[in-house]
Scaffold this motif. Structure first.
Motif, short mmCIF file in Angstrom:
data_model
loop_
_atom_site.label_atom_id
_atom_site.label_comp_id
_atom_site.label_asym_id
_atom_site.label_seq_id
_atom_site.Cartn_x
_atom_site.Cartn_y
_atom_site.Cartn_z
N HIS A 261 -4.30 5.83 4.15
CA HIS A 261 -3.80 4.56 3.61
C HIS A 261 -4.51 4.26 2.29
O HIS A 261 -5.73 4.38 2.19
N ARG B 284 -4.85 1.12 -0.38
CA ARG B 284 -4.56 -0.32 -0.36
C ARG B 284 -4.37 -0.90 -1.75
O ARG B 284 -5.13 -0.60 -2.68
N SER C 209 5.01 7.27 1.92
CA SER C 209 5.59 6.20 1.12
C SER C 209 6.11 6.76 -0.19
O SER C 209 5.72 7.86 -0.62
N ASN D 171 2.11 -1.38 5.07
CA ASN D 171 2.55 -1.44 3.68
C ASN D 171 3.54 -2.58 3.55
O ASN D 171 4.73 -2.42 3.86
N HIS E 39 -2.78 1.28 -6.35
CA HIS E 39 -3.35 1.03 -5.03
C HIS E 39 -4.83 1.42 -5.02
O HIS E 39 -5.23 2.40 -4.38
N CYS F 69 0.81 -1.20 0.00
CA CYS F 69 0.00 0.00 0.00
C CYS F 69 0.85 1.26 0.00
O CYS F 69 2.07 1.21 -0.04
N ARG F 70 0.16 2.41 0.10
CA ARG F 70 0.81 3.70 0.26
C ARG F 70 0.29 4.34 1.53
O ARG F 70 -0.86 4.15 1.93
#
Length: 274
Positions: free
Chosen positions: A78, A80, A230, A106, A34, A2-3
């Motif tokens: 987040h 996903r 991220s 992540n 994502h 994820c980020r």
């Protein structure tokens, strides 16, 4: 996989204001990979609040409304990308919330059965989905409960996971009523190159750093506070987070304490030898 974007600031801020319109657009565009749901967590005087959806943030009006709203002085977002074989459904969507602690991951930890075997019966009863990420969270949570101290519990939990799953990414953000934890432990984890190439006809269309530094995290200090993200924004002004580190940020003072789970791993090994 994820980020993540997290922040601890001196006053309530909107994610859109922290990232800026260009930065928010770049972060949200990461849904080209994502797209399997999104979630947010934020601190309030009444406790930690969360929301999530199994739909792509790119097309969800609630996402846009919330990132434009100054919800809090601490929180995270987040995006996903579901690990292969795990369903896209509400129970698998981050963040996970227990006893005022919210968590988003992540990475991927496998085998999942070995991870679940670390959980107490009480932790297993709290499971709602079938992801490794939720099991990771509950292992951290039960270890914090065991030692009665967030810093020690998180450090000991991470040390155990590094020892048992050395090639997995433990990158995560965790928000508790008093602290934000940012975990960047992934030095032996591989970027998901094959899965990324399957999503794009042209490798040049893959988001920045995804093929070479998929698990990288960056941070920046501003007049407002501390932010962590991220890889994927490809903007100036960010500093790489050192490899295999974790930090604890005090929400009241914004003091940053570095945790050293690798040193804890060595201490645990020596204790076991004795």
């Amino acid at each position: 996989m994820c980020r993540l974007f997290g922040y601890v600031t001196d006053s309530p801020c909107a994610v859109a204001d922290l990232l800026g319109e260009e930065g928010l657009r770049a972060f949200t565009s990461l849904t080209s990979v994502h797209a399997d749901g999104w979630g947010m967590a934020w601190h309030t005087p009444e406790g930690t609040r969360t929301t999530s959806s199994p739909h792509s943030a790119q097309v969800d009006e609630t996402y846009r409304r919330l990132v434009d709203t100054p919800l809090s002085d601490a929180g995270f977002v987040h995006l996903r990308w579901a690990t292969g074989g795990l369903d896209v459904r509400p129970e698998n969507t981050h963040p996970f919330l227990t006893d005022g602690a919210a968590f988003a991951h992540n990475g991927h930890i496998s085998p999942i059965a070995e991870l679940e075997a670390l959980l107490t019966p009480e932790s297993r009863q709290r499971l709602r989905g079938d992801t490794d990420s939720e099991r990771y969270f509950h292992f951290v949570h039960q270890t914090v409960e065991k030692y009665g101290d967030e810093a020690e519990g998180v450090s000991r939990a991470l040390a155990t996971l590094v020892r048992k799953f050395p090639r997995c990414s433990l990158n995560a953000l965790m928000l508790t009523p008093t602290h934000m934890f940012a975990i960047h432990i992934n030095s032996r984890a591989d970027s998901p190159l094959r899965a990324l190439r399957e999503l794009f006809d042209d490798e040049g269309d893959i988001p920045p750093r995804h093929t070479t530094e998929y698990f990288a995290m960056d941070y920046r200090r501003t007049d407002q506070g501390l932010e962590i993200v991220s890889s994927g924004l490809d903007q100036p002004g960010w500093t790489p987070v050192p490899a295999d580190t974790a930090v604890m940020v005090d929400l009241a003072t914004r003091e940053v304490t570095r945790l050293d789970p690798i040193a804890q791993l060595g201490a645990d090994a020596m204790r076991a030898h004795d």
